[in-house]
Design an enzyme around this catalytic site. Structure first.
Site, short mmCIF file in Angstrom:
data_model
loop_
_atom_site.label_atom_id
_atom_site.label_comp_id
_atom_site.label_asym_id
_atom_site.label_seq_id
_atom_site.Cartn_x
_atom_site.Cartn_y
_atom_site.Cartn_z
CG ASP A 44 35.83 -56.66 0.70
OD1 ASP A 44 35.94 -57.36 -0.37
OD2 ASP A 44 35.64 -55.38 0.82
CB CYS A 51 32.73 -53.36 0.43
SG CYS A 51 34.17 -52.18 0.76
CE LYS A 91 35.82 -55.17 -2.52
NZ LYS A 91 35.74 -53.93 -1.67
N1 TIU Z 1 34.64 -54.11 2.83
C1 TIU Z 1 34.06 -52.92 3.50
O1 TIU Z 1 33.27 -52.68 3.60
N2 TIU Z 1 35.37 -52.07 3.76
C2 TIU Z 1 35.10 -51.02 4.70
O2 TIU Z 1 36.19 -50.08 4.89
N3 TIU Z 1 34.07 -51.09 5.43
C3 TIU Z 1 33.73 -50.44 6.57
O3 TIU Z 1 32.68 -50.57 6.90
N4 TIU Z 1 34.74 -49.69 7.10
#
Ligand code: TIU
Length: 220
Positions: A24, A162, A129
């Site tokens: 991500d 994530c 995802k």
């Molecule tokens: N990619 C991921 O970690 N999504 C989140 O929403 N992370 C946060 O820390 N909010």
């Protein structure tokens, strides 16, 4: 077997059984005006690891380690976004709302792109995802099985959301997991540290950690 100086003890893996998953590294989490900022976070901490992740990608590409990128995002009609997830954050800036980089966390919008410095190259797999974990409702497990991967190195954001969720999913599926400490980041330094501590505790109950330099030295 290749051996890396890691914590809580050396991480050993067959070079042809290793894959790198970069979680991500999207504009929505790393740049101002995206989903991460809409949740009240300062994105500067995440922005700071981009050069380290770029170095990691270059090193893995040089020795042919398969690379998988993930993106957290949803269908434009939000049919894959459960209400419990949709209710998070500022009501005017929720998933699907319009921001400066398009609709937040919506597939195909500029904000869901991986940051340009870390853009996937031809041959690398990109997994979209809907969840925090990259195995939930995706083809990731099949991709790893097809690659004959048994060991996974992890980078990306955020460490305790994530990245950790995906490491736990991978651990439950029998993969040995290594987290690259300086190629992952959280909006909350204490959460990052706690995540590193908890995954390595109890004899690597979820996995190992090491630095990007130690990892790339071992690969070379
Ligand atoms: N990619 C991921 O970690 N999504 C989140 O929403 N992370 C946060 O820390 N909010």
């Amino acid at each position: 077997m290749t051996r890396i100086d890691a914590r809580p003890f050396d991480f050993e893996f067959p070079l042809n059984g290793l894959a790198l998953i970069v979680i991500d590294m999207q504009r929505d989490f790393v740049e101002p005006g995206g989903f991460g900022e809409s949740l009240g976070n300062d994105v500067n901490r995440l922005q700071a690891i981009v050069p380290t992740v770029a170095k990691l990608l270059a090193g893995c590409r040089a020795v042919g380690i398969p690379i998988i990128h993930t993106r957290e995002c949803h269908q434009p009609d939000l049919s894959d976004c459960p209400p419990a997830k949709l209710r998070r954050g500022d009501p005017t800036l929720r998933i699907g709302a319009s921001g400066p980089m398009g609709r937040l966390l919506i597939r195909g919008e500029p904000g869901t792109d991986i940051v340009p410095a870390l853009a996937p190259i031809e041959g690398e797999v990109v997994i979209d995802k809907p969840g925090k974990g990259a195995f939930y409702a995706t083809s990731l497990e099949k991709t790893l099985v097809d690659l004959r991967a048994t060991h996974i190195a992890f980078a990306g954001v955020t460490t305790e959301v994530c990245v950790q969720t995906t490491m736990r999913e991978a651990n439950d599926r029998g993969f040995d997991c290594l987290l690259l400490e300086d190629a992952t980041e959280s909006y909350f330094p204490t959460f990052k540290q706690a995540t590193l501590d908890m995954i390595r505790a109890q004899g690597a109950i979820v996995g190992w950690s090491t630095t990007t330099d130690q990892f790339l030295d071992a690969l070379a």
